[in-house]
Design a protein around this motif. Structure first.
Motif, PDB file in Angstrom:
ATOM      1  N   ARG A 150      40.546  10.289   1.608  1.00 52.63           N
ATOM      2  CA  ARG A 150      40.278   9.938   3.009  1.00 52.63           C
ATOM      3  C   ARG A 150      40.198   8.425   3.211  1.00 52.63           C
ATOM      4  NH1 ARG A 150      36.239  14.056   2.388  1.00 52.63           N
ATOM      5  NH2 ARG A 150      34.647  12.461   2.055  1.00 52.63           N
ATOM      6  N   GLY A 151      40.243   7.680   2.108  1.00 55.26           N
ATOM      7  CA  GLY A 151      40.139   6.227   2.200  1.00 55.26           C
ATOM      8  C   GLY A 151      38.709   5.730   2.260  1.00 55.26           C
ATOM      9  N   GLN A 152      37.777   6.613   1.910  1.00 53.50           N
ATOM     10  CA  GLN A 152      36.353   6.225   1.928  1.00 53.50           C
ATOM     11  C   GLN A 152      36.056   5.292   0.756  1.00 53.50           C
ATOM     12  OE1 GLN A 152      33.831   9.699   2.406  1.00 53.50           O
ATOM     13  NE2 GLN A 152      32.105   8.680   1.398  1.00 53.50           N
ATOM     14  N   PRO A 153      35.428   4.140   1.034  1.00 54.13           N
ATOM     15  CA  PRO A 153      35.105   3.246  -0.077  1.00 54.13           C
ATOM     16  C   PRO A 153      33.997   3.824  -0.960  1.00 54.13           C
ATOM     17  CG  PRO A 153      34.314   2.321   2.006  1.00 54.13           C
ATOM     18  CD  PRO A 153      34.990   3.608   2.337  1.00 54.13           C
ATOM     19  N   LEU A 154      34.293   3.992  -2.217  1.00 57.52           N
ATOM     20  CA  LEU A 154      33.346   4.632  -3.135  1.00 57.52           C
ATOM     21  C   LEU A 154      33.689   4.207  -4.564  1.00 57.52           C
ATOM     22  CD1 LEU A 154      31.101   6.811  -3.588  1.00 57.52           C
ATOM     23  CD2 LEU A 154      32.938   8.496  -3.762  1.00 57.52           C
ATOM     24  N   SER A 155      32.691   3.692  -5.257  1.00 53.76           N
ATOM     25  CA  SER A 155      32.901   3.283  -6.648  1.00 53.76           C
ATOM     26  C   SER A 155      31.970   4.064  -7.556  1.00 53.76           C
ATOM     27  CB  SER A 155      32.621   1.785  -6.816  1.00 53.76           C
ATOM     28  OG  SER A 155      33.495   1.033  -6.016  1.00 53.76           O
ATOM     29  N   VAL A 156      32.430   4.310  -8.773  1.00 51.46           N
ATOM     30  CA  VAL A 156      31.622   5.018  -9.763  1.00 51.46           C
ATOM     31  C   VAL A 156      31.388   4.066 -10.937  1.00 51.46           C
ATOM     32  CG1 VAL A 156      31.427   7.099 -11.178  1.00 51.46           C
ATOM     33  CG2 VAL A 156      32.769   7.166  -9.060  1.00 51.46           C
ATOM     34  N   HIS A 157      30.140   3.955 -11.358  1.00 49.53           N
ATOM     35  CA  HIS A 157      29.791   3.002 -12.419  1.00 49.53           C
ATOM     36  C   HIS A 157      29.030   3.688 -13.553  1.00 49.53           C
ATOM     37  CE1 HIS A 157      30.510  -0.115  -9.315  1.00 49.53           C
ATOM     38  NE2 HIS A 157      29.850   0.697  -8.523  1.00 49.53           N
ATOM     39  N   GLY A 158      29.185   3.152 -14.744  1.00 44.02           N
ATOM     40  CA  GLY A 158      28.433   3.635 -15.900  1.00 44.02           C
ATOM     41  C   GLY A 158      27.577   2.519 -16.470  1.00 44.02           C
ATOM     42  N   TRP A 159      26.278   2.707 -16.452  1.00 42.78           N
ATOM     43  CA  TRP A 159      25.341   1.686 -16.938  1.00 42.78           C
ATOM     44  C   TRP A 159      24.434   2.286 -18.008  1.00 42.78           C
ATOM     45  CZ3 TRP A 159      22.875  -0.407 -11.731  1.00 42.78           C
ATOM     46  CH2 TRP A 159      23.880  -1.015 -10.951  1.00 42.78           C
ATOM     47  N   ARG A 172      22.604  -2.691 -18.721  1.00 47.33           N
ATOM     48  CA  ARG A 172      23.888  -3.215 -19.176  1.00 47.33           C
ATOM     49  C   ARG A 172      24.987  -2.390 -18.534  1.00 47.33           C
ATOM     50  NH1 ARG A 172      27.182  -3.489 -23.915  1.00 47.33           N
ATOM     51  NH2 ARG A 172      26.431  -1.587 -24.665  1.00 47.33           N
ATOM     52  N   ASP A 173      26.016  -3.090 -18.038  1.00 52.04           N
ATOM     53  CA  ASP A 173      27.160  -2.418 -17.423  1.00 52.04           C
ATOM     54  C   ASP A 173      28.126  -2.025 -18.538  1.00 52.04           C
ATOM     55  OD1 ASP A 173      29.309  -1.583 -15.940  1.00 52.04           O
ATOM     56  OD2 ASP A 173      29.370  -3.356 -14.646  1.00 52.04           O
ATOM     57  N   LEU A 174      28.489  -0.758 -18.626  1.00 51.09           N
ATOM     58  CA  LEU A 174      29.412  -0.322 -19.674  1.00 51.09           C
ATOM     59  C   LEU A 174      30.875  -0.583 -19.289  1.00 51.09           C
ATOM     60  CD1 LEU A 174      27.630   2.964 -20.832  1.00 51.09           C
ATOM     61  CD2 LEU A 174      27.772   0.805 -22.074  1.00 51.09           C
ATOM     62  N   GLU A 175      31.057  -1.278 -18.196  1.00 54.09           N
ATOM     63  CA  GLU A 175      32.381  -1.713 -17.739  1.00 54.09           C
ATOM     64  C   GLU A 175      33.394  -0.577 -17.712  1.00 54.09           C
ATOM     65  OE1 GLU A 175      33.227  -5.256 -19.956  1.00 54.09           O
ATOM     66  OE2 GLU A 175      31.436  -6.216 -19.128  1.00 54.09           O
ATOM     67  N   THR A 176      33.002   0.445 -17.009  1.00 50.68           N
ATOM     68  CA  THR A 176      33.856   1.617 -16.892  1.00 50.68           C
ATOM     69  C   THR A 176      34.010   1.985 -15.420  1.00 50.68           C
ATOM     70  OG1 THR A 176      34.060   3.900 -17.641  1.00 50.68           O
ATOM     71  CG2 THR A 176      31.850   3.132 -17.215  1.00 50.68           C
ATOM     72  N   SER A 177      33.740   1.009 -14.528  1.00 53.00           N
ATOM     73  CA  SER A 177      33.743   1.302 -13.093  1.00 53.00           C
ATOM     74  C   SER A 177      35.119   1.758 -12.608  1.00 53.00           C
ATOM     75  CB  SER A 177      33.324   0.058 -12.306  1.00 53.00           C
ATOM     76  OG  SER A 177      32.008  -0.298 -12.661  1.00 53.00           O
ATOM     77  N   VAL A 178      35.083   2.729 -11.716  1.00 46.65           N
ATOM     78  CA  VAL A 178      36.309   3.249 -11.103  1.00 46.65           C
ATOM     79  C   VAL A 178      36.114   3.140  -9.592  1.00 46.65           C
ATOM     80  CG1 VAL A 178      37.849   5.240 -10.895  1.00 46.65           C
ATOM     81  CG2 VAL A 178      36.625   4.852 -13.031  1.00 46.65           C
ATOM     82  N   HIS A 179      37.107   2.548  -8.911  1.00 44.92           N
ATOM     83  CA  HIS A 179      36.944   2.259  -7.486  1.00 44.92           C
ATOM     84  C   HIS A 179      37.821   3.101  -6.575  1.00 44.92           C
ATOM     85  CE1 HIS A 179      34.597  -1.141  -8.863  1.00 44.92           C
ATOM     86  NE2 HIS A 179      35.594  -1.427  -9.674  1.00 44.92           N
ATOM     87  N   GLY A 180      38.654   3.966  -7.139  1.00 45.33           N
ATOM     88  CA  GLY A 180      39.505   4.787  -6.283  1.00 45.33           C
ATOM     89  C   GLY A 180      40.543   5.526  -7.100  1.00 45.33           C
ATOM     90  N   VAL A 181      41.385   6.284  -6.406  1.00 45.28           N
ATOM     91  CA  VAL A 181      42.360   7.116  -7.117  1.00 45.28           C
ATOM     92  C   VAL A 181      43.415   6.300  -7.846  1.00 45.28           C
ATOM     93  CG1 VAL A 181      42.231   9.357  -5.989  1.00 45.28           C
ATOM     94  CG2 VAL A 181      43.391   7.490  -4.835  1.00 45.28           C
ATOM     95  N   GLU A 182      43.598   5.036  -7.429  1.00 44.06           N
ATOM     96  CA  GLU A 182      44.628   4.215  -8.076  1.00 44.06           C
ATOM     97  C   GLU A 182      44.225   3.840  -9.504  1.00 44.06           C
ATOM     98  OE1 GLU A 182      47.335   3.943  -6.403  1.00 44.06           O
ATOM     99  OE2 GLU A 182      46.380   4.795  -4.634  1.00 44.06           O
TER     100      GLU A 182
END
Ligand code: CO
Length: 221
Positions: free
Chosen positions: A169-178, A188-198
């Motif tokens: 739907r184009g909704q801004p949403l990020s997923v993070h692993g800490w 600590r950020d595990l640097e695995t963030s995902v910001h969208g389907v791309e």
């Protein structure tokens, strides 16, 4: 004494109102948190406190070993509400080092009902057994599984239909692993963030890693 908790509550509410007389009235009218926190039930990892957020700013789901299981109705209800109604901008999976749930899963001992809940962590331990067996110190092994478990839960969330639909739907949403350390209170950020389907999924990132190079048995000289 349990009644002490009511005394503490009175003092807390009075303190809040003293600082901001409209505080509870405003909070009662609606919640608009930007973040969904998925953390461990461990009493030493208080979600709001360690990120310095007030009531109303963090939507929280906690369970033993901070799992995001694709078939858990409790977790899925929280996730759908957070994504579709509250429209949070960020989903944070936060593990912590020395997690008792991870320790229990890694030990392989029987503890009862919790063994069923922790089955995804036990599966992870078997999946990564070759690598884990190379770490002699048990605590170090627990800590590596704590990190890997966060990555697995991020992967569950990235693949979740509520989350995929939001991205479609184009909704801004990020997923993070800490991950949080009880030893020093730091995240600590595990640097695995995902910001969208791309974004490539973690699986794809893992799969793209070149296989370890085999030493060629060369002909000497
Ligand atoms: Co824990």
């Amino acid at each position: 004494m349990i009644s002490e908790l009511f005394d503490r509550n009175l003092r807390w509410a009075a303190g809040r109102t003293r600082m901001d007389p409209e505080y509870f009235r405003r909070l009662a009218s609606q919640q608009g948190p930007e973040y969904l926190w998925i953390g461990c039930s461990d009493s030493r990892v208080p979600a709001n406190e360690i990120v310095g957020l007030d009531p109303g700013e963090l939507f929280v789901h906690r369970n033993v070993a901070n799992l995001a299981p694709p078939q858990d109705a409790n977790f899925l209800s929280v996730l759908q509400f957070a994504v579709e109604i509250l429209k949070v901008r960020h989903i944070i999976v936060c593990g912590h080092y020395g997690c008792g749930g991870v320790r229990a899963a890694l030990s392989g001992e029987r503890h009862g009902l919790i063994d069923h809940w922790l089955q995804p962590v036990a599966c992870l331990c078997r999946r990564d057994a070759a690598e884990l067996d190379g770490i002699l110190d048990f605590d170090a092994r627990v800590n590596l599984v704590c990190e890997r478990n966060v990555l697995d839960q991020v992967e569950n969330i990235v693949g979740n239909p509520f989350v995929r639909d939001a991205w479609d739907r184009g909704q801004p949403l990020s997923v993070h692993g800490w991950i949080y350390s009880i030893q020093d209170g730091l995240l600590r950020d595990l640097e695995t963030s995902v910001h969208g389907v791309e974004e490539p999924s973690i699986h794809r990132v893992r799969a793209q890693k070149p296989p370890p190079r085999r030493r060629r048995r060369g002909i000497a000289g």
